[in-house]
Design a protein around this motif. Structure first.
Motif, PDB file in Angstrom:
ATOM      1  N   MET A   2      18.964 -28.896 -38.418  1.00 32.31           N
ATOM      2  CA  MET A   2      18.611 -30.282 -37.675  1.00 32.31           C
ATOM      3  C   MET A   2      19.883 -30.694 -36.973  1.00 32.31           C
ATOM      4  O   MET A   2      21.016 -30.205 -37.083  1.00 32.31           O
ATOM      5  N   LYS A   3      19.382 -31.175 -35.768  1.00 32.73           N
ATOM      6  CA  LYS A   3      20.146 -31.681 -34.823  1.00 32.73           C
ATOM      7  C   LYS A   3      19.980 -33.148 -34.493  1.00 32.73           C
ATOM      8  O   LYS A   3      19.024 -33.614 -34.169  1.00 32.73           O
ATOM      9  N   ILE A   4      20.891 -33.839 -34.588  1.00 33.61           N
ATOM     10  CA  ILE A   4      20.971 -35.376 -34.315  1.00 33.61           C
ATOM     11  C   ILE A   4      21.756 -35.846 -33.141  1.00 33.61           C
ATOM     12  O   ILE A   4      23.134 -35.266 -32.660  1.00 33.61           O
ATOM     13  N   SER A   5      21.403 -36.680 -32.372  1.00 36.30           N
ATOM     14  CA  SER A   5      22.144 -37.551 -31.371  1.00 36.30           C
ATOM     15  C   SER A   5      22.635 -38.750 -31.793  1.00 36.30           C
ATOM     16  O   SER A   5      21.666 -39.468 -32.229  1.00 36.30           O
ATOM     17  N   ILE A   6      23.837 -39.345 -31.509  1.00 35.27           N
ATOM     18  CA  ILE A   6      24.461 -40.395 -31.878  1.00 35.27           C
ATOM     19  C   ILE A   6      25.016 -41.068 -30.806  1.00 35.27           C
ATOM     20  O   ILE A   6      25.702 -40.679 -29.876  1.00 35.27           O
ATOM     21  N   ASP A  13      17.945 -37.377 -25.144  1.00 34.56           N
ATOM     22  CA  ASP A  13      17.756 -36.478 -26.177  1.00 34.56           C
ATOM     23  C   ASP A  13      16.638 -36.119 -26.979  1.00 34.56           C
ATOM     24  O   ASP A  13      16.098 -35.198 -27.069  1.00 34.56           O
ATOM     25  N   VAL A  14      16.464 -37.181 -27.362  1.00 38.21           N
ATOM     26  CA  VAL A  14      15.168 -37.294 -28.252  1.00 38.21           C
ATOM     27  C   VAL A  14      13.780 -37.260 -27.447  1.00 38.21           C
ATOM     28  O   VAL A  14      12.971 -36.397 -27.935  1.00 38.21           O
ATOM     29  N   GLU A  15      13.601 -37.809 -26.371  1.00 33.02           N
ATOM     30  CA  GLU A  15      12.590 -37.780 -25.400  1.00 33.02           C
ATOM     31  C   GLU A  15      12.431 -36.372 -24.944  1.00 33.02           C
ATOM     32  O   GLU A  15      11.246 -35.886 -24.952  1.00 33.02           O
ATOM     33  N   ASN A  16      13.527 -35.590 -24.748  1.00 30.20           N
ATOM     34  CA  ASN A  16      13.262 -34.065 -24.099  1.00 30.20           C
ATOM     35  C   ASN A  16      13.173 -33.126 -25.316  1.00 30.20           C
ATOM     36  O   ASN A  16      12.892 -31.919 -25.100  1.00 30.20           O
ATOM     37  N   THR A  38      15.428 -32.106 -27.427  1.00 26.76           N
ATOM     38  CA  THR A  38      16.531 -31.288 -27.613  1.00 26.76           C
ATOM     39  C   THR A  38      17.336 -31.613 -29.126  1.00 26.76           C
ATOM     40  O   THR A  38      18.303 -30.925 -29.419  1.00 26.76           O
ATOM     41  N   VAL A  39      16.663 -32.639 -29.535  1.00 26.01           N
ATOM     42  CA  VAL A  39      17.285 -32.991 -30.918  1.00 26.01           C
ATOM     43  C   VAL A  39      16.120 -33.461 -31.820  1.00 26.01           C
ATOM     44  O   VAL A  39      15.178 -33.735 -31.345  1.00 26.01           O
ATOM     45  N   ASP A  40      16.445 -33.489 -33.168  1.00 23.96           N
ATOM     46  CA  ASP A  40      15.366 -34.038 -34.030  1.00 23.96           C
ATOM     47  C   ASP A  40      15.191 -35.442 -34.191  1.00 23.96           C
ATOM     48  O   ASP A  40      14.122 -36.042 -34.071  1.00 23.96           O
ATOM     49  N   PHE A  41      16.428 -36.306 -34.178  1.00 26.57           N
ATOM     50  CA  PHE A  41      16.560 -37.675 -34.511  1.00 26.57           C
ATOM     51  C   PHE A  41      17.754 -38.191 -33.694  1.00 26.57           C
ATOM     52  O   PHE A  41      18.522 -37.278 -33.301  1.00 26.57           O
ATOM     53  N   HIS A  74      12.272 -45.679 -23.175  1.00 25.12           N
ATOM     54  CA  HIS A  74      11.766 -44.320 -23.355  1.00 25.12           C
ATOM     55  C   HIS A  74      10.416 -44.203 -23.791  1.00 25.12           C
ATOM     56  O   HIS A  74      10.094 -44.334 -24.878  1.00 25.12           O
ATOM     57  N   GLN A  75       9.578 -43.201 -23.171  1.00 20.35           N
ATOM     58  CA  GLN A  75       8.088 -43.152 -23.484  1.00 20.35           C
ATOM     59  C   GLN A  75       7.913 -42.324 -24.808  1.00 20.35           C
ATOM     60  O   GLN A  75       7.079 -42.895 -25.421  1.00 20.35           O
ATOM     61  N   LYS A  76       8.745 -41.578 -25.144  1.00 22.64           N
ATOM     62  CA  LYS A  76       8.621 -40.853 -26.323  1.00 22.64           C
ATOM     63  C   LYS A  76       9.583 -41.042 -27.480  1.00 22.64           C
ATOM     64  O   LYS A  76       9.819 -40.570 -28.557  1.00 22.64           O
ATOM     65  N   VAL A  77      10.029 -42.368 -27.469  1.00 24.12           N
ATOM     66  CA  VAL A  77      10.910 -42.994 -28.376  1.00 24.12           C
ATOM     67  C   VAL A  77      10.418 -44.117 -29.099  1.00 24.12           C
ATOM     68  O   VAL A  77       9.682 -44.758 -28.695  1.00 24.12           O
ATOM     69  N   ARG A  78      10.437 -44.118 -30.490  1.00 26.06           N
ATOM     70  CA  ARG A  78      10.157 -44.925 -31.215  1.00 26.06           C
ATOM     71  C   ARG A  78      11.514 -45.462 -32.267  1.00 26.06           C
ATOM     72  O   ARG A  78      11.753 -44.874 -33.104  1.00 26.06           O
TER      73      ARG A  78
END
Length: 142
Positions: free
Chosen positions: A1-5, A52-55, A57-60, A78-82
């Motif tokens: 898993m990969k996370i962006s913070i 990162d989430v939208e593209n 490149t990370v899971d969450f 961002h369009q793909k972000v919730r």
């Protein structure tokens, strides 16, 4: 898993504790946040997480500010972000189960660090239920 913070000046200690916790579990973390308590503009640290989430490149993503509101508002542009503002484990679970949230927003001034870690664990370990919730999630995007 990969996370962006990412975080602003209200959350460096929260970020540090969360990153340490996640890395101890073998989770890769990309840090876009500030490491100081000097005043900064939270969008500068949130847009990279949302990208990162939208593209994909990370899971969450995990975002932190004083109230959690400003960072959530920014990420949700961002369009793909919730991004879901969470302050309990139960809300974190529902954000994933019912809303398929992909970023958790943490209000540092209204939660304890241990509570934030528990919310992150719950968020990352809870699956989206789909079904009747999928139709609603599909209607979020314009």
């Amino acid at each position: 898993m990969k996370i962006s913070i990412g975080n602003d000046h209200a959350g460096p200690d929260y970020k540090l504790a969360i990153v340490k916790h996640l890395e101890s579990k073998g989770i890769e973390v990309i840090n876009h946040g500030t490491d100081t308590f000097d005043s900064v503009d939270y969008p500068d640290f949130v847009h990279p997480v949302a990208n990162d989430v939208e593209n994909g490149t990370v899971d969450f993503g995990i975002i932190i500010c004083g109230s959690g509101n400003g960072v959530a508002m920014t990420a949700n542009k961002h369009q793909k972000v919730r991004a879901a503002l969470c302050w309990t484990k139960e809300i974190s679970a529902l954000a994933r189960q019912h809303n398929d949230a992909n970023i958790i927003s943490i209000p540092a001034r209204f939660t304890a660090i241990q509570q934030a870690i528990e919310m992150v664990d719950t968020f990352l370990n809870t699956a989206f239920e789909g079904g009747r919730h999928q139709t609603r999630v599909d209607k979020i995007s314009c």
